[in-house]
Scaffold this motif. Structure first.
Motif, mmCIF file in Angstrom:
data_model
loop_
_atom_site.group_PDB
_atom_site.id
_atom_site.type_symbol
_atom_site.label_atom_id
_atom_site.label_comp_id
_atom_site.label_asym_id
_atom_site.label_seq_id
_atom_site.Cartn_x
_atom_site.Cartn_y
_atom_site.Cartn_z
ATOM 1 N N TRP A 108 -30.318 -40.847 87.154
ATOM 2 C CA TRP A 108 -30.773 -41.498 85.415
ATOM 3 C C TRP A 108 -32.036 -41.526 85.672
ATOM 4 C CZ3 TRP A 108 -26.828 -40.034 82.446
ATOM 5 C CH2 TRP A 108 -25.028 -40.102 83.368
ATOM 6 N N SER B 185 -18.460 -44.360 79.376
ATOM 7 C CA SER B 185 -18.909 -42.982 79.073
ATOM 8 C C SER B 185 -17.731 -43.178 76.938
ATOM 9 C CB SER B 185 -19.386 -41.497 78.930
ATOM 10 O OG SER B 185 -18.174 -41.275 79.115
ATOM 11 N N TYR C 218 -18.483 -37.987 84.676
ATOM 12 C CA TYR C 218 -18.787 -39.470 85.933
ATOM 13 C C TYR C 218 -18.250 -40.289 86.069
ATOM 14 C CZ TYR C 218 -22.983 -37.085 86.548
ATOM 15 O OH TYR C 218 -24.220 -35.772 87.059
ATOM 16 N N GLU D 82 -22.178 -37.253 80.018
ATOM 17 C CA GLU D 82 -21.615 -37.753 81.724
ATOM 18 C C GLU D 82 -20.035 -37.469 81.093
ATOM 19 O OE1 GLU D 82 -23.063 -41.982 81.727
ATOM 20 O OE2 GLU D 82 -21.958 -42.251 80.073
ATOM 21 N N ASP E 150 -16.914 -42.925 86.676
ATOM 22 C CA ASP E 150 -17.194 -43.811 87.502
ATOM 23 C C ASP E 150 -18.709 -44.853 85.942
ATOM 24 O OD1 ASP E 150 -19.008 -41.696 88.648
ATOM 25 O OD2 ASP E 150 -19.907 -43.472 89.640
ATOM 26 N N ARG E 151 -19.038 -43.944 85.916
ATOM 27 C CA ARG E 151 -19.649 -44.774 84.397
ATOM 28 C C ARG E 151 -18.920 -44.453 82.875
ATOM 29 N NH1 ARG E 151 -25.162 -44.122 85.809
ATOM 30 N NH2 ARG E 151 -25.470 -44.238 83.411
#
Length: 128
Positions: A32, A128, A123, A111, A125-126
């Protein structure tokens, strides 16, 4: 023999320098680090597709501009429920993620992808 030792040392030093530089370039793009911190949303139509490793890329036409949208590796796309048919030419999508920190590049890392109202979280775990 002395000249051979110097040439060998120079070749080793050059190989190490190329390896370090290559690793820095790869790290600068993958991950990233090359993206901005701000959330970015892009809606458009897929006009070209390249799926595979190290990650897939979709060319997306949005507001008269062509963008490259990075999606996940094949395993990540599959885990999110994105199969190759969903990422096909002509399909409309909304990509949520982060664009390049270079404002001259029309490049983003997704994401999450929304297709036909369904969200595919690449993703989880992120945020968004």
């Amino acid at each position: 023999m002395h000249l051979w030792t110097k040439l060998k040392a120079a070749a080793i030093a050059l190989a190490l320098a190329v390896g370090v530089l290559g690793a820095q370039v790869a790290a600068a793009h993958h991950g990233w680090g090359w993206t901005s911190d701000e959330e970015f949303v892009l809606t458009g139509k897929i006009v070209a597709v390249r799926l595979g490793n190290p990650h897939g890329e979709l060319s997306v036409e949005a507001d008269g501009q062509r963008w490259i949208v990075e999606v996940g590796q094949p395993w990540r796309n599959k885990r999110a429920g994105l199969d190759d048919d969903l990422l096909s030419i002509g399909r409309e999508l909304t990509a949520h993620g982060h664009r390049s920190s270079n404002p001259e590049q029309r490049l983003m890392k997704a994401e999450r992808i929304v297709i036909e109202g369904k969200s595919y979280n690449l993703y989880p775990d992120r945020a968004s």
